[in-house]
Design an enzyme around this catalytic site. Structure first.
Site, PDB file in Angstrom:
ATOM      1  N   ASP A  13     -11.340 -20.414 -30.587  1.00 49.86           N
ATOM      2  CA  ASP A  13     -10.022 -20.413 -29.634  1.00 49.86           C
ATOM      3  C   ASP A  13     -10.425 -21.215 -28.419  1.00 49.86           C
ATOM      4  O   ASP A  13      -9.737 -20.772 -27.467  1.00 49.86           O
ATOM      5  CB  ASP A  13     -10.014 -18.797 -29.119  1.00 49.86           C
ATOM      6  CG  ASP A  13      -9.462 -18.032 -30.264  1.00 49.86           C
ATOM      7  OD1 ASP A  13      -8.894 -18.613 -31.359  1.00 49.86           O
ATOM      8  OD2 ASP A  13      -9.773 -16.820 -30.364  1.00 49.86           O
ATOM      9  N   LYS A  16      -9.434 -26.547 -29.854  1.00 46.58           N
ATOM     10  CA  LYS A  16      -9.806 -27.615 -30.413  1.00 46.58           C
ATOM     11  C   LYS A  16      -8.599 -28.287 -31.099  1.00 46.58           C
ATOM     12  O   LYS A  16      -8.346 -29.400 -31.014  1.00 46.58           O
ATOM     13  CB  LYS A  16     -10.432 -27.105 -31.841  1.00 46.58           C
ATOM     14  CG  LYS A  16     -11.939 -26.267 -31.467  1.00 46.58           C
ATOM     15  CD  LYS A  16     -12.357 -25.839 -32.801  1.00 46.58           C
ATOM     16  CE  LYS A  16     -11.763 -24.701 -33.337  1.00 46.58           C
ATOM     17  NZ  LYS A  16     -11.949 -23.296 -32.497  1.00 46.58           N
ATOM     18  N   GLY A  40      -6.618 -20.463 -35.836  1.00 45.04           N
ATOM     19  CA  GLY A  40      -5.241 -20.482 -35.243  1.00 45.04           C
ATOM     20  C   GLY A  40      -5.064 -21.353 -34.279  1.00 45.04           C
ATOM     21  O   GLY A  40      -5.649 -21.399 -33.090  1.00 45.04           O
ATOM     22  N   HIS A  41      -4.736 -22.595 -34.575  1.00 44.26           N
ATOM     23  CA  HIS A  41      -4.929 -23.708 -33.673  1.00 44.26           C
ATOM     24  C   HIS A  41      -3.577 -24.029 -33.174  1.00 44.26           C
ATOM     25  O   HIS A  41      -2.672 -24.501 -33.742  1.00 44.26           O
ATOM     26  CB  HIS A  41      -5.410 -24.870 -34.043  1.00 44.26           C
ATOM     27  CG  HIS A  41      -6.777 -24.767 -34.758  1.00 44.26           C
ATOM     28  ND1 HIS A  41      -7.484 -25.709 -35.229  1.00 44.26           N
ATOM     29  CD2 HIS A  41      -7.776 -23.865 -34.584  1.00 44.26           C
ATOM     30  CE1 HIS A  41      -8.858 -25.331 -35.611  1.00 44.26           C
ATOM     31  NE2 HIS A  41      -8.765 -24.084 -35.066  1.00 44.26           N
ATOM     32  N   GLN A 223     -13.132 -22.263 -35.686  1.00 47.83           N
ATOM     33  CA  GLN A 223     -14.066 -21.284 -35.358  1.00 47.83           C
ATOM     34  C   GLN A 223     -14.954 -22.090 -34.236  1.00 47.83           C
ATOM     35  O   GLN A 223     -14.675 -23.022 -33.694  1.00 47.83           O
ATOM     36  CB  GLN A 223     -14.882 -20.556 -36.240  1.00 47.83           C
ATOM     37  CG  GLN A 223     -14.099 -19.691 -37.097  1.00 47.83           C
ATOM     38  CD  GLN A 223     -13.364 -20.045 -38.283  1.00 47.83           C
ATOM     39  OE1 GLN A 223     -13.907 -20.918 -39.086  1.00 47.83           O
ATOM     40  NE2 GLN A 223     -12.163 -19.721 -38.400  1.00 47.83           N
TER      41      GLN A 223
HETATM   42  P1  IMO Z   1     -10.387 -20.750 -34.433  1.00 49.47           P
HETATM   43  O1  IMO Z   1     -10.454 -21.873 -35.367  1.00 49.47           O
HETATM   44  C1  IMO Z   1     -11.951 -16.751 -32.897  1.00 49.47           C
HETATM   45  C2  IMO Z   1     -13.821 -14.256 -35.655  1.00 49.47           C
HETATM   46  C3  IMO Z   1     -13.170 -13.121 -36.250  1.00 49.47           C
HETATM   47  C4  IMO Z   1     -14.433 -12.068 -36.246  1.00 49.47           C
HETATM   48  C5  IMO Z   1     -15.216 -13.071 -36.845  1.00 49.47           C
HETATM   49  C6  IMO Z   1     -15.260 -12.809 -38.453  1.00 49.47           C
HETATM   50  O2  IMO Z   1      -8.755 -20.452 -34.041  1.00 49.47           O
HETATM   51  O3  IMO Z   1     -11.101 -20.963 -33.192  1.00 49.47           O
HETATM   52  P2  IMO Z   1     -13.405 -13.628 -40.349  1.00 49.47           P
HETATM   53  O4  IMO Z   1     -12.033 -13.370 -40.397  1.00 49.47           O
HETATM   54  O5  IMO Z   1     -13.813 -15.069 -39.994  1.00 49.47           O
HETATM   55  O6  IMO Z   1     -14.474 -13.286 -41.382  1.00 49.47           O
HETATM   56  O7  IMO Z   1     -14.125 -13.044 -39.010  1.00 49.47           O
HETATM   57  O8  IMO Z   1     -14.984 -14.167 -36.399  1.00 49.47           O
HETATM   58  N1  IMO Z   1     -13.053 -15.297 -35.914  1.00 49.47           N
HETATM   59  C7  IMO Z   1     -12.408 -16.225 -35.029  1.00 49.47           C
HETATM   60  N2  IMO Z   1     -12.450 -15.998 -33.589  1.00 49.47           N
HETATM   61  N3  IMO Z   1     -11.292 -18.175 -33.284  1.00 49.47           N
HETATM   62  C8  IMO Z   1     -11.202 -18.304 -34.569  1.00 49.47           C
HETATM   63  O9  IMO Z   1     -10.940 -19.467 -35.183  1.00 49.47           O
HETATM   64  C9  IMO Z   1     -11.779 -17.132 -35.620  1.00 49.47           C
HETATM   65  N4  IMO Z   1     -12.065 -17.361 -36.810  1.00 49.47           N
HETATM   66  C10 IMO Z   1     -12.638 -16.187 -36.858  1.00 49.47           C
HETATM   67  O10 IMO Z   1     -12.386 -12.539 -34.740  1.00 49.47           O
HETATM   68  O11 IMO Z   1     -14.951 -11.664 -35.056  1.00 49.47           O
HETATM   69 MG    MG Z   2      -7.661 -19.623 -32.378  1.00 47.61          MG
END
Ligand code: IMO
Ligand code: MG
Length: 429
Positions: A13, A16, A40-41, A223
């Site tokens: 988050d 990106k 979630g971009h 992530q």
């Molecule tokens: P973006 O691309 C923030 C976190 C989840 C959880 C952990 C494992 O938007 O930056 P999962 O569903 O992947 O098995 O969950 O990873 N998580 C994220 N946190 N931004 C994301 O993506 C995330 N994708 C997974 O909240 O703690």
């Molecule tokens: Mg996100």
């Protein structure tokens, strides 16, 4: 021009999507290489405001090719909905290509993700419940079903039958829930396959060709480094590598093709889900950051945990990614703060730690050692140059550069495309 990877340097988050949306103006191709719809971009541009989970953030630029690479896991229902929504807003999606090698998220993956979280009870990881862990597990133990499998219905049916027999045994015998119907899943996924067929291709060769022609290819990370299965806060991590190195494998190109790596970091830090976070603010300052920064998950709507910038974690992220530049986002959230803190080291028992521990239980016991810098009044959202920023804001940025030994090349002062200060050009190098 080569390949530039744009990846998250914290717990996701970081913004990106908006960095990609901006740089895509000069690029020929944008490639997602890891994760799935747990990402979630958020992108705000003249088409409107979008939360993209699977489609690359370059989709708004019709001149470039957008690729969902082999390293991504795809929930076809989410992807088709996203494509529909983009088309509804007048965005051309005909330049999207999906790797035939990408693995499919199946209904049992989503079900098992939720059941496993329930089973963990208080120790739940706080996953997005999108089926991410189970689908990557199946990929590795060779039980996966790939996008290309949808194109051969007979093959798909026999593969699904074999896998589902095993999954239904786990669902009924281990978790004691009802089995899933082979016919229903088959029909649903055959229909998805028909709708996705025009987008499916062998994407590694397409990217390779662009690289060979000297085009500018952007790798869009999902992530962040601290959620990496190896280097993140295990087991509170995701299931595919968000690091720049994974960009080579998840896109199917040589690691030598990547010429620059841009790390996206927020001016503070956030985390969704469980796991240690030394600089977390459980007070009104954390609340203020959350409200001003709209820090609620783009995928799950959960409130994000907020804290001061963690330079120890950022240095580690730079070490394992090799960032050539940083993009620092959300600086405007600090407008009006009397002072701002930066964590420069951790205190663990009586020791001072300058590096990020590999053991999450140690990290969980670390206390942040912070330095305090003066804040500014603001607002800075209308400022478009580094020199136009208040001296306290410039001081904050230069202190971060000093602590991280990495140049900050972009600073965002608001969510809109033009609210990004370009400190140094990265494309002319
Ligand atoms: P973006 O691309 C923030 C976190 C989840 C959880 C952990 C494992 O938007 O930056 P999962 O569903 O992947 O098995 O969950 O990873 N998580 C994220 N946190 N931004 C994301 O993506 C995330 N994708 C997974 O909240 O703690
Ligand atoms: Mg996100």
């Amino acid at each position: 021009m080569g390949v530039i990877a744009i990846v998250g340097g914290q717990w996701g988050d970081e913004g990106k999507g908006r960095v990609i949306d901006l740089l895509a103006g000069k690029a020929n191709m944008v490639v997602r290489f890891s994760g799935g719809d747990n990402a979630g971009h958020t992108v705000i541009n003249p088409y409107g405001e979008f939360r993209l989970h699977l489609v690359p953030s370059g989709i708004f630029r019709p001149q470039l090719t957008c690729i969902i690479g082999n390293g991504v896991v795809i929930n076809p229902a989410v992807l088709l909905e996203e494509i529909d929504n983009l088309q509804l807003h007048g965005v051309d999606t005909s330049h999207l290509v999906i790797s035939d090698r990408a693995h499919l998220i199946m209904p049992y993956h989503i079900l098992l993700d939720g059941l496993e979280e329930e089973r963990r009870g208080k120790g739940a990881l706080g996953t997005t419940r999108r089926g991410i862990g189970p689908v990557f597990a199946d990929k590795v133990i060779r039980l996966g079903i790939r996008v290309g499998d949808l194109l051969d219905k007979d093959m798909f049916l026999s593969r699904l039958r074999a896998v589902l027999e095993f999954k239904n045994a786990i669902l009924t015998k281990v978790y004691q829930v009802s089995p899933l119907s082979l016919e229903e899943i088959y029909e649903q996924y055959v229909s998805y396959g028909e709708q996705l067929a025009p987008f499916i291709g062998e994407t590694s060769s397409i990217i390779h060709e662009a690289v060979a022609k000297g085009e500018l290819v952007l790798l869009e990370g999902a992530q962040g480094a601290l959620l990496d299965p190896d280097f993140g806060t295990y087991p509170y991590v995701t299931s595919s590598s968000p690091l720049a190195g994974a960009g080579s494998i998840g896109a199917g190109i040589s690691p030598m093709a990547i010429v620059q790596v841009i790390g996206v970091l927020k001016a503070y830090i956030t985390r969704v889900g469980g796991g240690p976070m030394p600089t977390e603010l459980k007070d009104e300052v954390g609340e203020l950051i959350r409200e001003k920064g709209h820090e609620y998950g783009a995928t799950t709507g959960r409130p994000r945990r907020c804290g001061w910038f963690d330079a120890v974690a950022a240095r580690f992220s730079i070490q394992i990614n090799g960032f050539s530049d940083l993009a620092l986002t959300h600086l405007d959230i600090f407008d009006g703060f009397p002072s701002i803190k930066i964590c420069t080291a951790y205190k663990f028992d009586d020791k001072v730690l300058n590096s990020f521990p590999s053991d999450s239980s140690i990290l969980g016991k670390c206390q942040p050692i912070c330095e305090e810098l003066p804040g500014w009044q603001g607002p800075i959202s209308g400022i478009r140059s580094l020199n136009g920023l208040p001296s306290e804001a410039r001081h904050y940025l230069s202190r971060l550069e000093e602590l991280l030994s990495c140049p900050i090349s972009f600073v965002s002062v608001g969510p809109e495309r033009e609210q990004m200060i370009k400190v140094r050009s990265i494309l002319s190098r």
